[in-house]
Design a protein around this motif. Structure first.
Motif, short mmCIF file in Angstrom:
data_model
loop_
_atom_site.label_atom_id
_atom_site.label_comp_id
_atom_site.label_asym_id
_atom_site.label_seq_id
_atom_site.Cartn_x
_atom_site.Cartn_y
_atom_site.Cartn_z
N GLU A 192 0.85 -1.19 0.00
CA GLU A 192 0.00 0.00 0.00
C GLU A 192 0.88 1.24 0.00
OE1 GLU A 192 -3.06 0.06 3.00
OE2 GLU A 192 -3.17 -2.13 2.96
N MET A 193 0.36 2.34 -0.51
CA MET A 193 1.13 3.59 -0.55
C MET A 193 1.62 3.94 0.86
SD MET A 193 1.23 4.71 -3.68
CE MET A 193 1.42 6.47 -3.66
N GLY A 194 2.88 4.31 0.97
CA GLY A 194 3.47 4.68 2.25
C GLY A 194 3.92 3.50 3.08
N GLN A 195 3.75 2.29 2.57
CA GLN A 195 4.11 1.06 3.29
C GLN A 195 5.17 0.31 2.49
OE1 GLN A 195 2.28 0.04 6.24
NE2 GLN A 195 1.66 2.16 6.07
N TRP A 196 5.62 -0.80 3.02
CA TRP A 196 6.49 -1.71 2.29
C TRP A 196 5.95 -3.10 2.50
CZ3 TRP A 196 8.24 0.89 6.64
CH2 TRP A 196 8.36 0.11 7.79
N SER A 197 6.51 -4.05 1.79
CA SER A 197 6.09 -5.43 1.98
C SER A 197 7.32 -6.28 2.23
CB SER A 197 5.33 -5.94 0.76
OG SER A 197 6.14 -5.92 -0.38
N TYR A 198 7.12 -7.37 2.93
CA TYR A 198 8.18 -8.34 3.09
C TYR A 198 7.56 -9.72 3.04
CZ TYR A 198 6.89 -7.53 8.04
OH TYR A 198 6.22 -7.34 9.21
N ASP A 199 8.41 -10.71 2.82
CA ASP A 199 7.91 -12.06 2.56
C ASP A 199 8.69 -13.06 3.39
OD1 ASP A 199 6.60 -14.24 1.12
OD2 ASP A 199 8.53 -14.50 0.13
N MET A 232 13.16 -16.75 7.64
CA MET A 232 14.08 -15.98 6.81
C MET A 232 13.31 -15.52 5.59
SD MET A 232 17.57 -18.20 7.16
CE MET A 232 16.79 -19.76 6.72
N GLY A 233 12.89 -14.29 5.58
CA GLY A 233 12.15 -13.75 4.47
C GLY A 233 12.99 -12.76 3.69
N THR A 234 12.36 -12.00 2.85
CA THR A 234 13.04 -10.97 2.08
C THR A 234 12.24 -9.68 2.14
OG1 THR A 234 11.90 -11.68 0.07
CG2 THR A 234 14.08 -12.62 0.46
N VAL A 235 12.93 -8.58 1.99
CA VAL A 235 12.29 -7.28 1.90
C VAL A 235 13.12 -6.45 0.93
CG1 VAL A 235 13.54 -6.32 3.89
CG2 VAL A 235 11.37 -5.31 3.20
N ALA A 236 12.47 -5.66 0.12
CA ALA A 236 13.17 -4.76 -0.79
C ALA A 236 13.34 -3.42 -0.09
CB ALA A 236 12.38 -4.59 -2.08
N ILE A 237 14.56 -2.91 -0.12
CA ILE A 237 14.86 -1.61 0.48
C ILE A 237 15.32 -0.69 -0.63
CG2 ILE A 237 16.34 -0.37 2.10
CD1 ILE A 237 16.53 -2.91 3.73
N GLU A 238 14.77 0.51 -0.63
CA GLU A 238 15.12 1.49 -1.65
C GLU A 238 16.63 1.73 -1.65
OE1 GLU A 238 13.40 5.76 -3.12
OE2 GLU A 238 13.34 5.30 -0.99
#
Length: 180
Positions: free
Chosen positions: A53-60, A69-75
């Motif tokens: 969602e806008m203003g949020q991030w996602s991780y898996d 052990m998941g992943t997250v995209a960081i700018e």
């Protein structure tokens, strides 16, 4: 040995980044294969997640029953690029002393980027340490003698989501904007 300082205590401050309501998070996308040579089954076998969602991030967390052990995209940024051995911890805001708007109910997950290569003491830098019982502790310390155990890394970046209870950062009028 006592606990380390939290954000805002003892003149110690985490490197925070507050997202705004127009922030588009990088998206984590699986790779289906390489062309030529990829089959229809391989192409159709990968799953995709909806965008954050806008203003949020996602991780898996790929396997909820396995090790977490998941992943997250960081700018991308200079701070992120200079991490030699990066790892992310998802921390609730109140556990590391980050204050959010008073009307907020419940804990908010923050993305905490740690560089494990920076495993030496630095005064007033936020460190991830072994607390002596096999668990992690996060805190800033004024002296190496205050650190309760082995230093495992240094916090380089903390990302805070934008939430609807927060003030809008852009109104369209520069005089009214929180951030301009």
């Amino acid at each position: 040995m006592g606990a380390g300082n939290l954000h805002g205590q003892g003149s110690c401050f985490l490197p925070l980044r507050q997202l705004d309501q127009e922030y588009h998070a990088p998206r984590i996308v699986q790779i289906a294969g390489a062309y030529p040579g990829i089959t229809v089954d391989e192409f159709n076998s990968v799953t995709s997640e909806p965008p954050a969602e806008m203003g949020q991030w996602s991780y898996d967390f790929s396997d909820p029953d396995g090790p977490q052990m998941g992943t997250v995209a960081i700018e991308g940024s200079e701070i992120v690029s200079k991490c030699e051995d990066p790892v992310v911890i998802i921390a609730e805001h109140n556990t590391i002393g980050v204050e959010l708007p008073p009307g907020l109910e419940g804990a908010v997950d923050l993305v905490v980027l740690v560089d494990r290569a920076k495993n030496r003491f630095k005064e007033r830098k936020f460190l991830v340490v072994d607390d002596g019982s096999g668990n992690l502790a996060i805190g800033a310390y004024h002296a190496k003698s205050e650190v309760p155990g082995e230093i495992l890394g240094q916090i380089e970046y903390v990302q805070i989501p934008w939430l609807p209870c927060m003030k809008s950062t852009k109104s369209g009028f520069m005089e009214e904007d929180e951030l301009f």
